[in-house]
Design an enzyme around this catalytic site. Structure first.
Site: not given
Ligand code: F6R
Length: 607
Positions: A2, A480, A602
Site C-alpha cells: 500500500c 535457489e 515475471k
Molecule cells: C525466478 C522466478 C521464476 C518464477 C517462476 C514461477 O526468479 O521468478 O523462476 O519463480 O516462473 O513463478 P510464480 O511463482 O509466479 O508461479
C-alpha cells in the site's frame, strides 16, 4: 504494498494527493482513494488504477486543502470499491488510511460488533476508523493513541477529522512513513518519491512514533506522548533512485526488505504457544488428522521454495510429502487422491503450468491450497484454502522476497497441520517457533555483511562455470542460489547434492573453479566436508556459507560468508540471503540489466 499520501497546505489537496498516488504506483496496488476535508469530509475511491480515481474526481470534484490518499494492495478482503481506502466511521467525521496488518482484527471486530458497530467493508482498516471515533474526546492525537493501543500488528495509520481541520495525525508501527516539509505546506507519504518533486527536506518517522502534521510542519512524539526532536533529512536522490529507496536496483531493495517481509508474513499468524492462525485456510482438524499425503507443486523459484517446504513438512510432521515440478506433474498421471493436500506455490498465482497441476489435483479429489502473493489471483480463486504470503509486489523479475515469504508460509502451514495431528518432535517445533520470531533480526544482521559477499562476487564474475553444493536443506537452497545466479548474471551454474559430485561432475572441477558450499545442517556437516576435500584436491575455489560460530570451516574454505546460528531446520532461511546477494553482485559487476534480465518473465502464463 500500500501507498500513503497526506497533504496540509494552501493549495487544493486533491491534485496533490492524486499526483502523489501516481508516483507511488510502482509499489503495486489494486485500488485507490482519497478523502478531502472542506466543510465536510468527502471520499472518492475505486478499484483499479489511479487513472480511474482521477476520472471519478474530475466528474465529481473535491474542494479543500487538507486530505489523505491511499493505494491499496489487498490483504483483508478482495480488491473492490468498498474495500478501497479511505475508510470512515459511521458519522463520516473521521477518515483513515492504513498500510499493513492489524493482527487482532477478528477480536477487535467481534468486540465492536457486540457493542453495536456495523461495518461496510471487509477490511481491518475500517475498524481503526471506529476505534478512533469511539476514543475521541476533543483531541485527535489522544484518540489515535488510545485506538492504536488496542491494535496489534505492523502498520502505518493516517487519520483526519472534521472536528480538527488543518491537521492530520499519523502513527508508524514498522510500516514506513515520511513527512515532506514544504514552504507553508506539509506532506505525508509512505515513501519519499511521492513528493520528492515538491520538497527535498524530510522528517523520517520512526517505529512507535506519532506525528501531528499541519501546514507549518510536523511535531513528532513517541506513542506515549514524549516529544521527539528529529533532524531534517535533505535528499539528493533523483526520482528513479528514490523509487528504489536509494538502492541501485529493485532486486537489491527487495533483498533488503526481507526482514520486514518475514514480520508481515508472520503477523497475527503465529502464537508463542505455537498455534498458527491462518486466515483463509479453512480445513478443519479432522482433515489435518486424516491427511494421507502432502504434495507441493510449483515452477522455478517457487519450486525451490517447495524443496525447502517438503523437508520442513517431513521433519515436523513425519508424513509423506513430495515436491513436483508443475509442468511434470500435470502430465505424469500422479497418484493424487482424496485425502491428500496439494499445495500449489506461485508468487503471481497465474503460472500456467502451476494452475494446470492444481486443477488436476482438484479433479482427482485432493484439497487444493494456494500459497501465493497475489490476492484474487486465478490460483487463489480456484483453491479451497489460501495462504497469502504478504511479500508485497515484487518488481524485480528475479524473485527474492517472494521466495522468502513462501518459505515462511510453509513453516506456518506445517505448524498448523501439526497442531491438529501432533508434531513429530515438539521440542524441534518450539525451537522453530522461537527461531521464526527471531528471524527478522537475524536476516538484518546478514544484510550488514553485504560487503564481504560483494568481494567474493568478484571471483565469480570472472568464471564461466560455478557449482553449488549442499546436503538436505542446504542442497535445496544451493538450487535457489544457482538459479538466481543464472537468471541475472548469465554465468553458467549447476547445483547438486554434495554427495553427487563424485559421481561424474568432479571431472569438471579444475584449478580456480568456484564451488559454493552451504553448511547449515549439523548432522550432515562432516559428509559435506568430504565433498569440499574432493574439490580442494582439484584446486577448486571454495566459497562457504556457514554459521557464525562454525570455527572448523575456515580450514577448508577460501572464503566464508557468515550467517547467524539458528536451528538447522531454519538454516535455509538465513542461508539463502548471501546467495541472493552473491547473484546480485556478480550481475552488477558484469553490467547486466538486473531488474529486467533476459528471457525471464515475471509471470509465465503460457505452457
Ligand atoms: C525466478 C522466478 C521464476 C518464477 C517462476 C514461477 O526468479 O521468478 O523462476 O519463480 O516462473 O513463478 P510464480 O511463482 O509466479 O508461479
Amino acid at each position: 504494498m500500500c501507498g500513503i499520501m497526506g497533504y496540509v497546505g494552501p493549495n487544493q489537496a486533491a491534485p496533490v494527493l492524486l499526483d502523489g498516488l501516481r508516483r507511488l504506483e510502482y509499489r503495486g496496488y489494486d485500488s485507490a482513494g482519497i478523502a478531502v476535508l472542506g466543510s465536510t469530509i468527502e471520499v472518492r475511491k475505486a478499484e483499479g488504477k489511479v487513472g480511474r480515481l482521477i476520472d471519478l474526481t474530475e466528474a465529481s470534484p473535491l474542494d479543500g486543502s487538507v486530505g489523505i490518499g491511499h493505494t491499496r494492495w489487498a490483504t483483508h478482503g478482495a480488491p473492490s470499491d468498498l474495500n478501497a481506502h479511505p475508510h470512515s466511521d459511521p458519522s463520516g467525521a473521521f477518515v483513515v488510511v492504513h498500510n499493513g496488518i492489524i493482527e487482532n482484527f477478528y477480536d477487535l471486530r467481534d468486540r465492536l460488533i457486540a457493542d453495536g458497530h456495523e461495518f461496510v467493508s471487509e477490511t481491518d482498516t475500517e475498524i481503526l476508523a471506529h476505534l478512533v471515533a469511539e476514543a475521541y474526546d476533543g483531541d485527535l492525537a489522544g484518540a489515535v493513541r488510545r485506538a492504536v493501543s488496542q491494535a496489534e500488528g505492523a502498520y502505518a495509520l493516517v487519520v483526519m477529522t472534521v472536528h480538527e481541520p488543518g491537521k492530520i495525525v499519523a502513527v508508524r508501527r514498522i510500516s514506513p512513513l515520511v513527512v515532506g516539509l514544504g514552504d507553508g505546506e506539509t506532506f505525508l507519504a509512505s515513501d519519499i518519491p511521492a513528493v520528492l518533486h515538491r520538497t527535498r527536506d524530510f522528517l523520517i518517522v520512526e517505529d512507535g512514533e506519532l506525528v501531528i502534521v499541519d501546514s507549518e510542519g510536523a511535531t513528532i512524539e513517541t506513542i506515549e506522548g514524549v516529544t521527539v526532536e528529529r533532524d531534517r533529512l535533505h535528499v539528493d536522490w533523483d526520482s528513479e533512485m528514490a523509487e528504489k529507496g536509494g538502492y541501485d536496483h529493485f532486486m537489491l531493495k527487495e533483498i533488503h526488505e526481507q526482514p520486514a517481509v518475514v514480520t508481515e508474513t508472520l503477523a497475527g499468524r503465529l502464537e508463542e504457544d505455537g498455534s498458527a492462525w491462518l486466515d483463509n485456510v479453512h480445513f478443519d482438524d479432522a482433515f489435518a488428522r486424516n491427511l494421507r499425503r502432502i504434495w507441493i507443486t510449483a515452477c522455478g523459484t517457487a519450486y525451490n521454495a517447495g524443496m525447502v517446504g517438503s523437508e520442513v513438512f517431513r521433519r515436523l510432521l513425519r508424513m509423506p510429502t513430495s515436491v513436483e515440478y508443475a509442468h511434470e506433474m500435470r502430465y505424469a498421471d500422479p497418484l493424487v487422491a482424496e485425502g491428500d493436500l496439494v499445495i500449489a506455490i506461485s508468487q503471481s498465482g497465474e503460472t500456467a503450468d502451476t494452475l494446470a497441476a492444481a486443477r488436476l489435483a482438484k479433479e482427482r479429489g485432493a484439497r487444493l491450497l494456494a500459497l501465493t502473493n497475489v490476492v484474487g489471483s486465478t490460483l487463489a480463486r480456484e483453491a479451497d484454502d489460501i495462504l497469502y504470503t504478504r511479500a508485497g509486489p515484487e518488481i524485480s523479475v528475479a524473485s527474492t522476497k517472494a521466495y522468502m515469504a513462501m518459505l515462511i508460509g510453509q513453516y506456518l502451514l506445517a505448524l498448523r497441520i501439526g497442531a491438529a495431528r501432533g508434531l513429530a518432535d515438539p521440542d524441534l517445533a518450539s525451537r522453530v517457533i522461537h527461531g521464526l520470531h527471531a528471524l527478522p533480526a537475524a536476516l538484518e544482521s546478514v544484510m550488514h555483511r553485504e560487503a564481504e559477499v560483494a568481494e567474493a562476487a568478484k571471483r565469480i564474475a570472472e568464471a564461466d562455470d560455478v557449482y553449488f553444493i549442499g546436503r538436505g536443506l542446504d542442497y535445496a537452497i544451493a538450487v535457489e542460489g544457482s538459479l538466481k545466479l543464472k537468471e541475472i548474471s548469465y554465468v553458467h551454474s549447476e547445483a547438486m547434492p554434495a554427495g553427487e559430485l563424485k559421481h561424474g561432475t568432479l571431472a569438471l572441477i579444475t584449478e580456480g573453479i568456484p564451488v559454493v558450499v552451504v553448511l547449515t545442517q549439523e548432522a550432515l556437516y562432516d559428509k559435506t566436508v568430504s565433498a569440499i576435500q574432493e574439490v580442494k584436491a582439484r584446486g577448486g575455489d571454495i566459497i562457504a556459507v556457514a554459521y557464525d560460530d562454525d570455527d572448523r570451516i575456515a580450514r577448508f574454505a577460501d572464503t566464508v560468508l557468515r550467517i547467524p546460528r539458528s536451528d538447522d531446520l531454519l538454516g535455509p532461511v538465513s542461508g539463502v540471503v548471501p546467495l541472493q546477494l552473491l547473484a546480485y553482485h556478480v550481475a552488477k559487476i558484469r553490467g547486466n540489466d538486473i531488474d529486467q534480465p533476459r528471457n525471464l518473465a515475471k509471470s509465465v502464463t503460457v505452457e
